[in-house]
Design a protein around this motif. Structure first.
Motif, PDB file in Angstrom:
ATOM      1  N   LEU A   1       0.866  -1.271  -0.071  1.00  0.00           N
ATOM      2  CA  LEU A   1       0.069   0.078  -0.136  1.00  0.00           C
ATOM      3  C   LEU A   1       0.854   1.322   0.033  1.00  0.00           C
ATOM      4  N   GLY A   2       1.783   1.062   0.932  1.00  0.00           N
ATOM      5  CA  GLY A   2       2.882   2.146   0.991  1.00  0.00           C
ATOM      6  C   GLY A   2       3.382   2.619  -0.468  1.00  0.00           C
ATOM      7  N   HIS A   3       3.911   1.728  -1.175  1.00  0.00           N
ATOM      8  CA  HIS A   3       4.616   1.488  -2.316  1.00  0.00           C
ATOM      9  C   HIS A   3       3.395   2.311  -3.240  1.00  0.00           C
ATOM     10  N   LYS A   4       2.169   1.675  -3.399  1.00  0.00           N
ATOM     11  CA  LYS A   4       1.432   2.375  -4.342  1.00  0.00           C
ATOM     12  C   LYS A   4       1.094   3.609  -4.244  1.00  0.00           C
ATOM     13  N   LEU A   5       0.981   3.924  -2.811  1.00  0.00           N
ATOM     14  CA  LEU A   5       0.507   5.423  -2.589  1.00  0.00           C
ATOM     15  C   LEU A   5       1.705   6.299  -2.527  1.00  0.00           C
TER      16      LEU A   5
END
Ligand code: ACO
Length: 325
Positions: free
Chosen positions: A262-266
C-alpha cells in the motif's frame, strides 16, 4: 457542535502470548508443517496474544476503562457505546450492552456493528455522524475480538495469522470543523463475500455450516491492497487534503506485506506507517485502535497530527477515516 474528536484511547491485550516458535512446535507435532521463518517472511507476525478464558465484552470493558481515564471523563457522561466485533459473547444481547453494565454507563445507548476487519472504522463513522448531528456528545467506540475461537487450528493457512485483543476510543465534540474527524470513506462489495468468511449460522441448537474462518489468501491480499488504495485516494480527494501531508497511516494490521505494498502504491515511506502486526498479529476490528493507542502512548502520534485510519476485510468491506488528533 463540530466533528467528533478522539479525546482518549485505551487497549487491552490478554496476558497469554504465543510466539511463532511455540505455535510452529504445536502444529509440527500434529504433522502440520510451518515455521517461524515462513510466518515472519509472509506476514511480519512474530507473536499473538490469546484470550483463553476471557470474553470479548470483558476485554472491551478493560480497554474502555483505560480510554475513559485517558479522556478524563466519567462513564456516566457517555451517551453511546458502539462495539465493533465479529466475535461477540452472544448472538444477543450485544457486546456493547454487556460493556455498558460493566462500566456502569447507564446514560449510554449501546449496540454492536459487524463489518469484519473494517468494523472499527465503520463504528467511528457512525459515532462521528451522531456527534456532528448534535445527537450525542461523548461516544465510546470499541473494537474487541477473540478470533482464536473461530480459527481452525489445523489450517496452517489461517491459524498463524490472528490474535485476540481490544482497543477503545472516547470521541467527543471537537467544537469546530478543522479538528477531529475531517472525512470518512466507506466501501463494500458483496461480490467478494466468498474470499473471506465464516460461513455458518445457528439453527435449532445446531451450528449449520463451517464454523471456522476460510480465506482465499491471495485473493484477499490483492483486494485488500486494491480497496485500501482506492479508499485512501477517495478520502484525500473528498477532503481536499494532500496524501503526502498525512503524518501517520494506521491501516488494519493484517499483514506487513499488504501495508508495504500500500505504501509503495501511494508513494508513502514505510516509516509513516504504524506497525503492530509483529506483536499483536491480526486482531480484526481491534487492530486499528490497538495500533493507534500503541503509537500515541510511545509518543509518535501527537496532538494536531493528521492520521489516516483504514480498515479492510470480510464482506468485502473497506473504510477510511481522516482525522486531526
Ligand atoms: N506455513 C508454511 N507454509 C504455508 C503456510 C504456513 N503457515 N500457509 C501456507 N503455506 C504454504 C501453502 O500451502 C503453499 O504451499 P504449496 O506451494 O505447496 O501449495 C505455500 O505456502 C505458498 O502459499 P501461498 O498461499 O501462495 O502463500 P502466500 O505468499 O500467498 O502467503 C498468506 C499466504 C500469508 C495468507 C497471504 O496470501 C496473505 O497474506 N494474504 C492476505 C490474507 C490476510 O492477511 N488475511 C488476514 C485476514 S483478512 C484481513 O484482515 C483483511
Amino acid at each position: 457542535m463540530g466533528n467528533a474528536r478522539i479525546v482518549g484511547s485505551g487497549s487491552f491485550l490478554p496476558e497469554k502470548i504465543v510466539s511463532n516458535e511455540e505455535l510452529a512446535a504445536t502444529l509440527n507435532s500434529k504433522g502440520i508443517k510451518t515455521s517461524d521463518e515462513w510466518i515472519i517472511q509472509r506476514t511480519g507476525i512474530c507473536q499473538r496474544h490469546l484470550a483463553e478464558n476471557l470474553t470479548t465484552s470483558y476485554m472491551a470493558g478493560e480497554a474502555a476503562k483505560l480510554a475513559l481515564l485517558d479522556a478524563d471523563i466519567k462513564s456516566s457522561e457517555l451517551d453511546m457505546i458502539i462495539v465493533a466485533t465479529s466475535t461477540p459473547d452472544n448472538v444477543f444481547p450485544s457486546t456493547a450492552c454487556l460493556v455498558q453494565a460493566n462500566i456502569q454507563a447507564y446514560s449510554a445507548s449501546a449496540f454492536d456493528i459487524q463489518a469484519a476487519c473494517s468494523g472499527f472504522v465503520y463504528a467511528l463513522s457512525v459515532a462521528n455522524s451522531f456527534i456532528s448531528s448534535g445527537f450525542a456528545k461523548n461516544i465510546m467506540v470499541i473494537g474487541s475480538e477473540i478470533f482464536s475461537r473461530i480459527i481452525d487450528w489445523n489450517d496452517r493457512k489461517t491459524c498463524v495469522l490472528f490474535g485476540d485483543g481490544a482497543g477503545a476510543f472516547v470521541l467527543s465534540e471537537s467544537g469546530d470543523l478543522h479538528s477531529g474527524i475531517l472525512s470518512v470513506d466507506l466501501q463494500a462489495n458483496g461480490d467478494y463475500s466468498s474470499i473471506l468468511s465464516v460461513g455458518s449460522h445457528f439453527n435449532n441448537s445446531a451450528i449449520v455450516g463451517d464454523p471456522f474462518i476460510r480465506m482465499d489468501g491471495q485473493a484477499v491480499f490483492k483486494q485488500a491492497i486494491n480497496f485500501l488504495e482506492i479508499s485512501a485516494r477517495n478520502i484525500c480527494k473528498k477532503s481536499n487534503f494532500p496524501l503526502e501531508s498525512i503524518d501517520w497511516f494506521v491501516p488494519h494490521q493484517a499483514n506487513i506485506r499488504i501495508m508495504n505494498a500500500l505504501g509503495h502504491k501511494l508513494g508513502i515511506p514505510n516509516d509513516k506507517f504504524i506497525i503492530t502486526v509483529d506483536k499483536h498479529a491480526n486482531t480484526s476490528a481491534a487492530s486499528i485502535p490497538l495500533a493507534f493507542d500503541y503509537a500515541r502512548k510511545d509518543g509518535r502520534i501527537k496532538e494536531r497530527d493528521v492520521v489516516l485510519m483504514q480498515g479492510v476485510g470480510g464482506g468485502f468491506t473497506c473504510g477510511s477515516i481522516l482525522a486531526v488528533v
